[in-house]
Enzyme design. Structure first.
Site, PDB file in Angstrom:
ATOM      1  N   HIS A 265     -32.111  -2.996 -30.626  1.00  0.00           N
ATOM      2  CA  HIS A 265     -30.871  -3.715 -30.949  1.00  0.00           C
ATOM      3  C   HIS A 265     -29.685  -2.969 -30.343  1.00  0.00           C
ATOM      4  CE1 HIS A 265     -27.542  -5.444 -33.179  1.00  0.00           C
ATOM      5  NE2 HIS A 265     -27.260  -4.264 -33.685  1.00  0.00           N
TER       6      HIS A 265
ATOM      7  N   ASP B  64     -11.131 -11.201  -3.272  1.00  0.00           N
ATOM      8  CA  ASP B  64     -12.446 -10.950  -3.868  1.00  0.00           C
ATOM      9  C   ASP B  64     -12.478  -9.493  -4.305  1.00  0.00           C
ATOM     10  OD1 ASP B  64     -15.295 -10.806  -4.447  1.00  0.00           O
ATOM     11  OD2 ASP B  64     -15.484 -12.612  -3.224  1.00  0.00           O
TER      12      ASP B  64
ATOM     13  N   TRP C 235     -31.439   4.704 -30.346  1.00  0.00           N
ATOM     14  CA  TRP C 235     -30.871   4.596 -28.991  1.00  0.00           C
ATOM     15  C   TRP C 235     -30.367   5.949 -28.514  1.00  0.00           C
ATOM     16  CZ3 TRP C 235     -25.896   4.989 -26.692  1.00  0.00           C
ATOM     17  CH2 TRP C 235     -24.867   5.357 -27.565  1.00  0.00           C
TER      18      TRP C 235
ATOM     19  N   SER D 121     -26.317   0.518 -12.158  1.00  0.00           N
ATOM     20  CA  SER D 121     -25.546  -0.719 -12.123  1.00  0.00           C
ATOM     21  C   SER D 121     -24.111  -0.485 -12.578  1.00  0.00           C
ATOM     22  CB  SER D 121     -26.234  -1.759 -13.016  1.00  0.00           C
ATOM     23  OG  SER D 121     -25.347  -2.777 -13.363  1.00  0.00           O
ATOM     24  N   SER D 122     -23.958   0.267 -13.672  1.00  0.00           N
ATOM     25  CA  SER D 122     -22.604   0.520 -14.188  1.00  0.00           C
ATOM     26  C   SER D 122     -21.771   1.304 -13.198  1.00  0.00           C
ATOM     27  CB  SER D 122     -22.678   1.322 -15.482  1.00  0.00           C
ATOM     28  OG  SER D 122     -23.311   0.587 -16.473  1.00  0.00           O
TER      29      SER D 122
ATOM     30  N   HIS E 275     -19.650   9.849 -26.270  1.00  0.00           N
ATOM     31  CA  HIS E 275     -18.337   9.531 -26.795  1.00  0.00           C
ATOM     32  C   HIS E 275     -17.456   8.804 -25.797  1.00  0.00           C
ATOM     33  CE1 HIS E 275     -15.840   9.103 -30.167  1.00  0.00           C
ATOM     34  NE2 HIS E 275     -14.844   9.204 -29.321  1.00  0.00           N
TER      35      HIS E 275
ATOM     36  N   GLU F  77     -18.563   6.917 -23.711  1.00  0.00           N
ATOM     37  CA  GLU F  77     -19.198   5.600 -23.696  1.00  0.00           C
ATOM     38  C   GLU F  77     -18.581   4.674 -24.748  1.00  0.00           C
ATOM     39  OE1 GLU F  77     -21.347   3.990 -21.864  1.00  0.00           O
ATOM     40  OE2 GLU F  77     -21.879   2.335 -23.193  1.00  0.00           O
TER      41      GLU F  77
ATOM     42  N   TYR G 223     -15.615   4.635 -25.724  1.00  0.00           N
ATOM     43  CA  TYR G 223     -14.325   4.152 -25.214  1.00  0.00           C
ATOM     44  C   TYR G 223     -14.511   3.193 -24.050  1.00  0.00           C
ATOM     45  CZ  TYR G 223     -12.361   7.189 -28.560  1.00  0.00           C
ATOM     46  OH  TYR G 223     -12.056   7.758 -29.757  1.00  0.00           O
TER      47      TYR G 223
ATOM     48  N   SER H  16      -4.030  -6.783 -25.036  1.00  0.00           N
ATOM     49  CA  SER H  16      -2.686  -6.591 -24.484  1.00  0.00           C
ATOM     50  C   SER H  16      -2.272  -7.728 -23.561  1.00  0.00           C
ATOM     51  CB  SER H  16      -2.621  -5.274 -23.695  1.00  0.00           C
ATOM     52  OG  SER H  16      -3.036  -4.213 -24.494  1.00  0.00           O
TER      53      SER H  16
ATOM     54  N   HIS I 239     -18.235  15.669 -32.705  1.00  0.00           N
ATOM     55  CA  HIS I 239     -18.028  15.099 -34.038  1.00  0.00           C
ATOM     56  C   HIS I 239     -19.174  14.155 -34.423  1.00  0.00           C
ATOM     57  CE1 HIS I 239     -15.418  11.650 -32.224  1.00  0.00           C
ATOM     58  NE2 HIS I 239     -16.661  11.256 -32.338  1.00  0.00           N
ATOM     59  N   HIS I 240     -20.055  13.850 -33.475  1.00  0.00           N
ATOM     60  CA  HIS I 240     -21.249  13.077 -33.813  1.00  0.00           C
ATOM     61  C   HIS I 240     -22.335  13.967 -34.392  1.00  0.00           C
ATOM     62  CE1 HIS I 240     -19.962   9.372 -31.712  1.00  0.00           C
ATOM     63  NE2 HIS I 240     -19.293  10.221 -30.962  1.00  0.00           N
TER      64      HIS I 240
ATOM     65  N   THR J  95      -4.111   5.961 -30.332  1.00  0.00           N
ATOM     66  CA  THR J  95      -4.622   4.681 -30.826  1.00  0.00           C
ATOM     67  C   THR J  95      -3.579   4.024 -31.721  1.00  0.00           C
ATOM     68  OG1 THR J  95      -6.776   5.745 -30.838  1.00  0.00           O
ATOM     69  CG2 THR J  95      -6.649   3.567 -31.820  1.00  0.00           C
TER      70      THR J  95
ATOM     71  N   LYS K 184      -0.932   2.352 -29.716  1.00  0.00           N
ATOM     72  CA  LYS K 184      -1.323   1.026 -29.224  1.00  0.00           C
ATOM     73  C   LYS K 184      -1.150  -0.029 -30.313  1.00  0.00           C
ATOM     74  CE  LYS K 184      -4.393   0.725 -25.870  1.00  0.00           C
ATOM     75  NZ  LYS K 184      -3.927   1.028 -24.550  1.00  0.00           N
TER      76      LYS K 184
ATOM     77  N   ARG L 292     -28.824   5.571 -42.997  1.00  0.00           N
ATOM     78  CA  ARG L 292     -29.046   4.522 -41.999  1.00  0.00           C
ATOM     79  C   ARG L 292     -30.470   4.625 -41.463  1.00  0.00           C
ATOM     80  NH1 ARG L 292     -25.916   6.768 -36.615  1.00  0.00           N
ATOM     81  NH2 ARG L 292     -26.749   4.883 -35.680  1.00  0.00           N
TER      82      ARG L 292
END
Lengths: 529, 285
Positions: free
Chosen positions: A80, A109, A145, A172-173, A256, A258, A260, A271, A305-306, A331, A334, A453
């Protein structure tokens, strides 16, 4: 920001010729075709990942094991996440970038159309490999994951399939990111300086740099896993002198930034939409750009922090707590700028604006729980519980995914040339917004009350909120079929949309071309001053 | 000390509020250790600060949505483009709030990390899927696995109503036993994959990692039975390796220790124990 001269009525005069047949898609180099393929692909993945989520919520509806073996449950949890992150959200943003960046900067293009084709066509192979691993005799990847060793090294034949799938997604990314950077830096219409760039392009430019910086880190981490598993190395194996915690550091140094990558383009979309439907230019445009850049910079120095519970030195924990709390500042800037953009505006509430407003409220709730998670002593209680699950789903579902839906509702008339069914879209909005809160808000309670979890079964004290959450999950899941129906209806026909589409005064170049946007737009660059 | 007073005042305040009752199904437990109470106070402080900020920010948003509607004839003020003063204000105020929050958090963290002067040390090893507890220097060690009735009920299509099982998925055969009012240090490691030992009522969560020895401590203020779970995905039965701790009075604990040591001697004296049985599988009295 910028104004647009009116004489660039575009390009269908000499060539609106489209290649025919399957070749149009297989060999596509047109940014609009590739954008469409990305968006359709991400929609399919959204439903596959969503089906896995519903399997999880079905098993968790009540205590006791009703449907699955715990091992299969772990496969669902793992896939998932991989499908939603790499298959649904990231390709959706790349699809939007493909469609909108050339139109917003007045380019004909993307800069590298063949690489564009390649970067899309890698994805179906990557996900065939990943999803195919579910059908190997020992089942799909089930170690989460995050692929923490030593657990992930216990996987069977699905393991190399997952690793190669991740490699392909990363390639790809990176290609997509290179394309975005080269396009934005080189192909802007004359007169469009960087500080006149639409904010969607700005956030994507910064996201693209993040992608190039961290996808190779992930590739390195998973390659070390692969050699540990098959070639006798001991990068992460303590018995051979390796270090399983090192994997977590490397993974989250990717992971991390990632997160963002998954949210900055969403900031850009919001925006674009809030000024349009407030009928007022974005407040504090420069501050928005600098805030985005600050968030991107900070994303590289908060990764641990993870992993507060892995046992870090006190000084390390202090540093990562403070740097994480700092992210709240840009943040906040924003959120305050979006709010001030609405202040003294003239607001109307078409579907894109509704989704953007839901984003504003619900992403902020996710931000609050993020701030709570930064406090290390409290994080010891939150870590790896449903409180964390609630937090990241708040920023990813009513955050990133609502922004993607807002973008689709905002630009769909530009793509199809027809107005979609507003009533149905508003139904989609209200059912989604109510059910997404029913789905995720109770998970805060579950986590605080002590539910870890990634568990397939739980003590009876957690029954009530799990039932509520599962009901919300099923309503949310099935209400997304309405979204697909709105799009299909609009593609098949409907009242024609004007070039401007919305009853507002938008400065963006994409509104200067007719709807639908012609196959080749901006053959000659528009004049921006 | 001001901070201690502040925190104990906060604890007293929230603990007496009926909606935040001790056994809550929607909030963090106040817990039974000094640390868990400080953590609870930090959590509630953060929560109320977030609520206050939310009230202001959401208030402005909702006001704008109601007041500045196009359908109500609102005319946009297109001159409102930027304000360095505003940007400075809403950068500075959050920084001040964050510093104010970080100071008590950092102090609590320093206390949490101070594992010195422990009176009892227990080594905890995570296995797929059980825990092993070793009382260092006391020659006592045993495994702690999911209790049989929970294990039977949790099988797929077991047909057993889990509501009838006592402490479903939270009860074990041999709980960890520790004395009350004693600083207990735990050393954590993993035997196969990474596990995480979480006891919500103690405010302790620490990973048990192969090749590493992690440290944590707790000092329980109340005799009782407490439960927690493994919180790091550790494979198929991750959800089925609970943690249970019995906190005894100091006298009861001494008696328990003596009984365990006697049982261990008997086990050691038994002829040719297999390696697995060398660790006495003993129970509390």
């Amino acid at each position: 920001m910028k104004t647009v001269s009116t004489n660039n009525v575009s390009a269908d005069r000499h060539d609106d010729h489209k290649p025919s047949g399957i070749g149009r898609w297989l060999f596509a180099t047109n940014h609009k075709d590739i954008g469409t393929m990305y968006l359709v692909f991400s929609c399919i993945m959204f439903f596959i990942g969503g089906a896995m989520a519903l399997a999880i919520r079905a098993e968790l509806f009540r205590p006791g094991m009703q449907f699955f073996d715990p091992g299969f449950y772990n496969q669902m949890v793992t896939n998932h996440a991989l499908v939603m992150i790499f298959g649904a959200v990231m390709p959706a943003f790349v699809g939007l970038a493909n469609w909108m960046i050339p139109l917003q900067i007045g380019a004909p293009d993307m800069a590298l159309p063949r690489m564009n084709n390649y970067s899309f066509w890698i994805l179906p192979f990557a996900f065939t490999l990943l999803l195919g691993s579910l059908f190997t005799p020992s089942g799909g990847p089930a170690g989460g994951w995050t692929m923490y060793p030593p657990l992930s090294l216990q996987s069977g034949n699905s393991f190399p399939m997952m690793i190669f799938a991740v490699h392909l997604m990363g390639a790809s990314s990176i290609m997509g990111a290179i394309n975005v950077i080269v396009t934005i830096l080189n192909m802007r219409a004359p007169g469009m300086s960087l500080l006149k760039l639409p904010l969607f392009c700005w956030t994507w430019l910064i996201t693209a740099y993040l992608l190039i910086a961290v996808m190779p880190v992930l590739a390195g981490a998973v390659t070390m896993l692969l050699t540990d598993h098959y070639f006798g190395t001991s990068f992460f194996n303590p018995a051979g002198g390796g270090d399983p915690v090192m994997f977590q550091h490397i993974f989250w140094f990717f992971g991390h930034p990632e997160v963002y990558i998954l949210i900055l383009p969403a900031f850009g979309i919001v925006s674009e939409i809030i000024p349009t439907f407030s009928r007022k230019p974005m407040f504090g445009y420069d501050a928005m750009v600098y805030a985005t850049a600050s968030i991107a910079f900070l994303s590289f120095i908060v990764w641990a922090h993870h992993m507060f519970t892995v046992g870090m030195p006190l000084a390390g924990q202090m540093f990562f707590m403070m740097s994480t709390m700092l992210i709240a500042v840009p943040t906040g800037v924003k959120v305050f700028n979006w709010t001030t953009t609405m202040w003294k505006g003239s607001l109307s509430f078409e579907p894109p604006m509704l989704f953007a407003l839901a984003f504003l409220f619900l992403f902020t709730i996710g931000g609050f729980s993020g701030l709570m998670l930064a406090i290390v002593p409290a994080d010891y209680q939150y870590q790896d519980t449903y409180f964390v699950v609630a937090h990241f789903h708040y920023v990813l579902v009513p955050g990133a995914i609502f922004a993607i839906m807002a973008a689709v509702y905002y630009w769909l008339p530009k793509w199809t040339g027809t107005m979609y069914d507003m009533t149905l879209a508003k139904w989609h909005f209200w059912v989604s917004t109510v059910s997404v809160n029913v789905l995720f808000f109770p998970q805060h309670f579950l986590g605080l009350a002590g539910m870890p979890r990634r568990i397939p079964d739980y003590n009876v004290q957690f029954t009530d909120w799990n039932m509520v959450s599962s009901v919300g999950g099923f309503v949310f899941g099935f209400s997304q079929l309405v979204f697909v129906w709105v799009i299909i209806k609009a593609v098949r026909g409907g009242p024609p949309a004007s070039a401007k589409v919305w009853d507002a005064d938008m400065p963006g170049l994409e509104w200067s071309v007719p709807s639908p946007a012609p196959y080749h737009s901006f053959d000659t660059p528009p004049d921006v001053h | 000390m001001f901070k201690r007073k502040f925190i104990s005042a906060l604890v007293a305040l929230v603990a007496t509020t009926p909606v935040l009752a001790y056994e809550s199904s929607y909030n963090m437990p106040v817990g039974v250790t000094p640390i868990s109470r400080e953590v609870y106070a930090l959590h509630m402080t953060m929560f109320w600060v977030c609520c206050a900020i939310a009230a202001v920010v959401f208030g402005v948003m909702i006001y704008s949505i109601i007041k500045f509607r196009k359908s109500a004839g609102a005319i946009p003020d297109k001159t409102l483009l930027h304000s360095t003063k505003m940007e400075a204000v809403w950068t500075t105020i959050p920084v001040i709030i964050l510093i104010a929050l970080a100071i008590p958090a950092a102090r609590t963290l320093v206390t949490i990390e101070d594992t010195r002067n422990a009176e009892l040390t227990v080594k905890i090893t995570g296995y797929q899927w059980k825990w092993q507890y070793e009382y260092l220097g006391k020659d006592i060690a045993f495994y702690s696995t999911l209790s049989t009735d929970s294990n039977e009920a949790r099988q797929l299509h077991s047909g057993i109503d889990v509501n009838t099982v006592k402490d479903y998925l939270l009860s074990v055969d041999h709980p960890l036993v520790v004395p009350v009012d004693t600083k207990v240090r735990i050393l954590l490691t993993g035997n196969d994959v990474i596990h995480s030992w979480w006891m919500p009522d103690f405010g302790v969560k620490k990973d048990a990692i192969p090749g590493f020895i992690n440290e944590a401590w707790f000092k329980v203020l109340k005799v009782g039975h407490y439960t927690g779970q493994c919180t790091e995905l550790c494979g198929r039965d991750h959800g089925f390796m609970p943690i249970a701790v019995d906190v005894f009075s100091k006298e009861d604990f001494e008696r328990w220790i003596a009984a365990q040591q006697a049982a261990t001697k008997v086990a050691h004296a038994a002829p040719e124990p297999s390696p697995g049985e060398a660790i006495a599988m003993t129970s509390r009295p």
